[in-house]
Motif scaffolding. Structure first.
Motif, PDB file in Angstrom:
ATOM      1  N   THR A   1      48.959 -50.846   6.028  1.00  0.00           N
ATOM      2  CA  THR A   1      48.739 -49.531   5.447  1.00  0.00           C
ATOM      3  C   THR A   1      47.864 -48.582   6.350  1.00  0.00           C
ATOM      4  O   THR A   1      47.383 -47.477   5.923  1.00  0.00           O
ATOM      5  N   GLN A   2      47.712 -49.181   7.842  1.00  0.00           N
ATOM      6  CA  GLN A   2      47.057 -48.246   8.646  1.00  0.00           C
ATOM      7  C   GLN A   2      45.723 -47.709   8.234  1.00  0.00           C
ATOM      8  O   GLN A   2      45.247 -46.648   8.730  1.00  0.00           O
ATOM      9  N   GLU A   3      45.087 -48.573   7.554  1.00  0.00           N
ATOM     10  CA  GLU A   3      43.306 -48.270   7.231  1.00  0.00           C
ATOM     11  C   GLU A   3      42.473 -49.562   7.303  1.00  0.00           C
ATOM     12  O   GLU A   3      43.134 -50.452   7.389  1.00  0.00           O
ATOM     13  N   TYR A   4      41.312 -49.161   7.427  1.00  0.00           N
ATOM     14  CA  TYR A   4      40.372 -50.289   7.332  1.00  0.00           C
ATOM     15  C   TYR A   4      39.900 -50.545   6.039  1.00  0.00           C
ATOM     16  O   TYR A   4      39.655 -49.630   5.030  1.00  0.00           O
ATOM     17  N   TYR A   5      39.269 -51.682   5.787  1.00  0.00           N
ATOM     18  CA  TYR A   5      38.772 -52.157   4.367  1.00  0.00           C
ATOM     19  C   TYR A   5      37.528 -52.592   4.700  1.00  0.00           C
ATOM     20  O   TYR A   5      37.198 -53.224   5.760  1.00  0.00           O
ATOM     21  N   LEU A   6      36.336 -52.315   3.717  1.00  0.00           N
ATOM     22  CA  LEU A   6      35.093 -52.719   3.968  1.00  0.00           C
ATOM     23  C   LEU A   6      34.779 -54.153   3.567  1.00  0.00           C
ATOM     24  O   LEU A   6      35.276 -54.698   2.256  1.00  0.00           O
ATOM     25  N   ASN A   7      34.283 -54.942   4.228  1.00  0.00           N
ATOM     26  CA  ASN A   7      34.029 -56.263   4.018  1.00  0.00           C
ATOM     27  C   ASN A   7      32.368 -56.420   4.642  1.00  0.00           C
ATOM     28  O   ASN A   7      32.278 -56.698   5.562  1.00  0.00           O
ATOM     29  N   LEU A   8      31.436 -56.658   3.789  1.00  0.00           N
ATOM     30  CA  LEU A   8      29.956 -56.807   4.098  1.00  0.00           C
ATOM     31  C   LEU A   8      29.777 -58.184   4.689  1.00  0.00           C
ATOM     32  O   LEU A   8      28.774 -58.185   5.789  1.00  0.00           O
ATOM     33  N   TYR A   9      30.481 -59.094   4.249  1.00  0.00           N
ATOM     34  CA  TYR A   9      30.502 -60.307   4.569  1.00  0.00           C
ATOM     35  C   TYR A   9      31.571 -60.956   5.794  1.00  0.00           C
ATOM     36  O   TYR A   9      31.858 -60.394   6.573  1.00  0.00           O
ATOM     37  N   GLY A  10      32.495 -61.581   5.331  1.00  0.00           N
ATOM     38  CA  GLY A  10      33.776 -62.184   6.426  1.00  0.00           C
ATOM     39  C   GLY A  10      34.656 -61.035   5.901  1.00  0.00           C
ATOM     40  O   GLY A  10      34.921 -60.361   4.898  1.00  0.00           O
ATOM     41  N   PRO A  11      35.686 -61.046   7.100  1.00  0.00           N
ATOM     42  CA  PRO A  11      36.757 -60.269   6.847  1.00  0.00           C
ATOM     43  C   PRO A  11      37.883 -60.718   5.435  1.00  0.00           C
ATOM     44  O   PRO A  11      38.485 -60.051   4.954  1.00  0.00           O
ATOM     45  N   PHE A  12      37.701 -61.931   5.223  1.00  0.00           N
ATOM     46  CA  PHE A  12      38.298 -62.457   4.019  1.00  0.00           C
ATOM     47  C   PHE A  12      37.515 -62.256   2.797  1.00  0.00           C
ATOM     48  O   PHE A  12      37.941 -62.896   1.867  1.00  0.00           O
ATOM     49  N   GLN A  13      36.649 -61.316   2.828  1.00  0.00           N
ATOM     50  CA  GLN A  13      35.771 -61.063   1.459  1.00  0.00           C
ATOM     51  C   GLN A  13      35.743 -59.484   1.306  1.00  0.00           C
ATOM     52  O   GLN A  13      34.884 -58.850   1.468  1.00  0.00           O
ATOM     53  N   PRO A  14      36.840 -58.762   1.009  1.00  0.00           N
ATOM     54  CA  PRO A  14      36.717 -57.253   1.090  1.00  0.00           C
ATOM     55  C   PRO A  14      35.980 -56.823  -0.280  1.00  0.00           C
ATOM     56  O   PRO A  14      35.932 -57.664  -1.285  1.00  0.00           O
ATOM     57  N   ASP A  15      35.005 -55.876  -0.158  1.00  0.00           N
ATOM     58  CA  ASP A  15      34.291 -55.303  -1.198  1.00  0.00           C
ATOM     59  C   ASP A  15      34.760 -54.696  -2.117  1.00  0.00           C
ATOM     60  O   ASP A  15      36.069 -53.701  -1.963  1.00  0.00           O
ATOM     61  N   LEU A  16      34.611 -55.121  -3.470  1.00  0.00           N
ATOM     62  CA  LEU A  16      35.310 -54.267  -4.497  1.00  0.00           C
ATOM     63  C   LEU A  16      34.407 -52.848  -4.702  1.00  0.00           C
ATOM     64  O   LEU A  16      33.470 -52.554  -4.421  1.00  0.00           O
ATOM     65  N   ASN A  17      35.477 -51.847  -5.296  1.00  0.00           N
ATOM     66  CA  ASN A  17      34.806 -50.650  -5.289  1.00  0.00           C
ATOM     67  C   ASN A  17      34.311 -50.388  -6.726  1.00  0.00           C
ATOM     68  O   ASN A  17      34.990 -50.162  -7.413  1.00  0.00           O
ATOM     69  N   TRP A  18      32.960 -50.420  -6.829  1.00  0.00           N
ATOM     70  CA  TRP A  18      32.305 -50.007  -8.157  1.00  0.00           C
ATOM     71  C   TRP A  18      32.398 -48.786  -8.570  1.00  0.00           C
ATOM     72  O   TRP A  18      32.237 -48.420  -9.671  1.00  0.00           O
ATOM     73  N   GLU A  19      32.846 -47.798  -7.759  1.00  0.00           N
ATOM     74  CA  GLU A  19      32.957 -46.426  -8.112  1.00  0.00           C
ATOM     75  C   GLU A  19      34.030 -46.229  -9.383  1.00  0.00           C
ATOM     76  O   GLU A  19      34.275 -45.407  -9.841  1.00  0.00           O
ATOM     77  N   ASN A  20      34.859 -47.213  -9.017  1.00  0.00           N
ATOM     78  CA  ASN A  20      36.284 -47.218  -9.914  1.00  0.00           C
ATOM     79  C   ASN A  20      36.070 -47.778 -11.200  1.00  0.00           C
ATOM     80  O   ASN A  20      35.701 -48.868 -11.283  1.00  0.00           O
TER      81      ASN A  20
END
Length: 606
Positions: free
Chosen positions: A173-192
């Motif tokens: 999808t040609q975008e970055y996703y946020l992961n505060l820890y490992g790249p295998f642990q994407p952060d959930l978006n609590w704003e949703n």
């Protein structure tokens, strides 16, 4: 030692929340007890040891993540909140564990890991499938930046906890996703709000409906990020990625989110909650999380004391920094007193799955004699502090760090290996040596080696012919639970008796006020505990007091004027209990404290 513990019935407190007086015990399931010989601890193994915990005095078992997971971060990368990782067992095994706890008057809490999921969770697989997917906004996606040369760059310069950037590029999808820890642990978006509703339903209420009693809540203050996503200030010159906890800890909506989780998911079940509150070193920041009026969390883990010795958490975490006793004492005093006069509450702990062993960090494990003495001193220190006490598996038998002779090949943790590989990549041998030294003291791996049950092969953790997932400590034949169970004067025997005493004198030890004495003394750790109210029990209308005196060194120290410090006058103080094996010497007190000796004196008959 046994003769130095006395029963004193009390009921002065009236009605208090059950969890304030409870003894919590953390089980790291992979390393506790293997029931089927595959070298990996499991839930049936834990069930088989419930009576051991019950007899220790445990009221609540806290079971670290046992959910379905690729296990890239030992279960903190969850791919299915409602399933059990097969090597740990089944849902039916969890039901059996709940029953085993409840039938003994004990409770069970699980880990609630909802800052992030595994990248193999169906939610994330949907989110990354298309920018138009309904779950796209359940995670945090941002377009790339480009430098003057047209090279793609992450959206911000933030450094993650496991080294490297907090952003991972997704080619599809040609975008970055946020992961505060490992790249295998994407952060959930609590704003949703739909994401939050799913978290409450699938990760929390599912287990509460099965009968568990609450949660330890992972990374509880990281759900609300700053949404402007700007670069962090450069505090580590020359580094590509910069520490940025101010961008994601204690964010603008964090109290709103936690209050919502409490009222929608936890409160209807009467579930207990204890949050992992990192990067929050000021009491005025912590109190809103634990104030009863705020209806957020019952209590939190604040990490200032347990992080002593660590360097910068992001670039130099394993650059070990020695610290004097006076610094440790000041941290303890700060967090023992921050709730006084408030409706908040506090936790007491010195070990968990993310830190080295207490006896190797705060005590002295250089000889068997000093190991035992300092392990008991640490026990006395913990059981006399105000708040809810949390023990970590093996703490009660004085389990030690992995031997210094073990090589890096014995370290399994993703964080330990990340820092080590980063140092190797830098090509700086001094940095590599510094990291290795720090890992030998601080690494998360130390707390994760198998529990030492007995002197049989693999310490009784697994079958003789099995291969444990982590190496068993070399000294298990002499340091194990079975040996200590047979010896009431052992570290385990001391913990069992001290935990009983803590509850019998809860007005002093669990609920009493704390006053640090001799704050600059680098040898003696001394504090005064005082009951919240006049108990009317042999004190002449005065509040009961207890003076805790501990020698935190490996040399003899002169005992201070106990009567003067206690305010009872010389000769009127009473020795309640002590750590020494020689009961007669301990009861008599004495002018000298032996290495790592601890005593508790009181101003009343008992």
């Amino acid at each position: 030692m046994g003769s130095n513990f006395f029963h004193h019935p009390d009921g002065w407190l009236g009605t208090t929340p059950w969890w304030k007086d409870a003894v919590f015990y953390q089980v790291y399931p992979a390393s506790f007890k293997d029931s089927n010989g595959d070298g990996w601890g499991d839930i049936p193994g834990l069930v088989s040891k419930i009576d051991y915990l019950h007899h220790l005095g445990v009221d609540v078992v806290w079971l670290s993540p046992m959910f379905e997971s690729p296990q890239q971060d030992m279960g903190y990368d969850i791919s299915d909140y409602q399933a059990v990782y097969p090597r740990y067992g089944t849902l039916e095994d969890v039901d059996t564990l709940i029953e085993a706890c409840h039938s003994r008057g004990m409770k069970l809490i699980l880990d609630l890991v909802v800052n992030h999921t595994s990248d193999q969770h169906p939610w994330f697989e949907e989110s990354r499938s298309s920018k138009l997917n309904p779950k796209r906004d359940w995670y945090i996606w941002k377009p790339p930046r480009y430098d003057d040369a047209g090279q793609r760059k992450p959206p911000t310069n933030w450094r993650g906890y496991f080294a490297g950037s907090t952003w991972t590029w997704d080619e599809r999808t040609q975008e970055y996703y946020l992961n505060l820890y490992g790249p295998f642990q994407p952060d959930l978006n609590w704003e949703n709000p739909d994401c939050r509703a799913a978290i409450y339903k699938e990760a929390a209420r599912f287990w509460l409906d099965r009968g568990i009693d609450g949660f330890r809540i992972d990374t509880v203050n990281k759900y609300s990020k700053r949404t402007d996503f700007i670069d962090a200030p450069v505090t580590c010159p020359g580094a590509q990625h910069q520490p940025a906890p101010e961008m994601w800890c204690n964010g603008p909506r964090i109290h709103e989110f936690i209050h919502e989780m409490q009222t929608q998911a936890l409160a209807p079940y009467g579930a207990v909650s204890v949050g992992e509150l990192s990067n929050t070193p000021h009491p005025k920041q912590v109190l809103p999380y634990v104030s009863a009026a705020s209806q957020e969390l019952d209590m939190v883990f604040e990490f200032s004391m347990i992080r002593l010795g660590t360097g910068n958490l992001f670039h130099g975490k394993y650059n070990y920094q020695p610290f004097p006793l006076s610094v440790l004492k000041q941290h303890v005093a700060t967090w023992q007193t921050f709730i006084e006069g408030t409706d908040g509450w506090h936790t007491v702990f010195c070990e968990n799955h993310d830190n080295g062993r207490a006896v190797s960090r705060f005590g002295d494990d250089s000889t068997p004699e000093l190991w035992e003495a300092s392990a008991k001193a640490i026990a006395l220190w913990q059981v006399t502090l105000t708040g809810t006490i949390f023990l970590y598996q093996g703490q009660e038998i004085g389990m030690r760090n992995m031997p210094a002779s073990w090589g890096i090949e014995e370290y399994k943790d993703v964080e330990s290996l990340g820092f080590y590989k980063e140092a190797i990549k830098a090509g700086d041998q001094k940095k590599v040596d510094t990291i290795l030294h720090g890992l030998r003291i601080l690494a998360r791996d130390h707390s994760r080696i198998p529990f030492q049950w007995d002197a049989s092969p693999h310490a009784g953790f697994t079958d003789a012919g099995a291969e444990p997932w982590m190496r068993v400590h070399d000294e298990y034949p002499s340091l194990n639970a079975a040996k200590q169970l047979a010896d009431p004067e052992s570290v385990l025997g001391f913990y069992r008796a001290a935990l009983r005493l803590r509850k019998e004198y809860r007005d002093l030890f669990i609920h009493g006020t704390f006053k640090l004495l001799a704050s600059e003394d680098e040898a003696l750790f001394i504090y005064l505990k005082e009951s919240e109210k006049d108990t009317g029990r042999g004190t002449g209308g005065e509040r009961r007091k207890a003076l805790v005196v501990m020698n935190f060194t490996s040399q003899r120290q002169r005992c201070p004027d106990i009567g003067g410090l206690l305010g009872s006058g010389r000769g009127r103080e009473k020795l309640m209990f002590g750590t020494k094996r020689d009961s007669q010497t301990a009861v008599g007190g004495g002018e000298e404290l032996t290495p790592w000796e601890g005593r508790v004196y009181v101003n009343f008959e008992f």
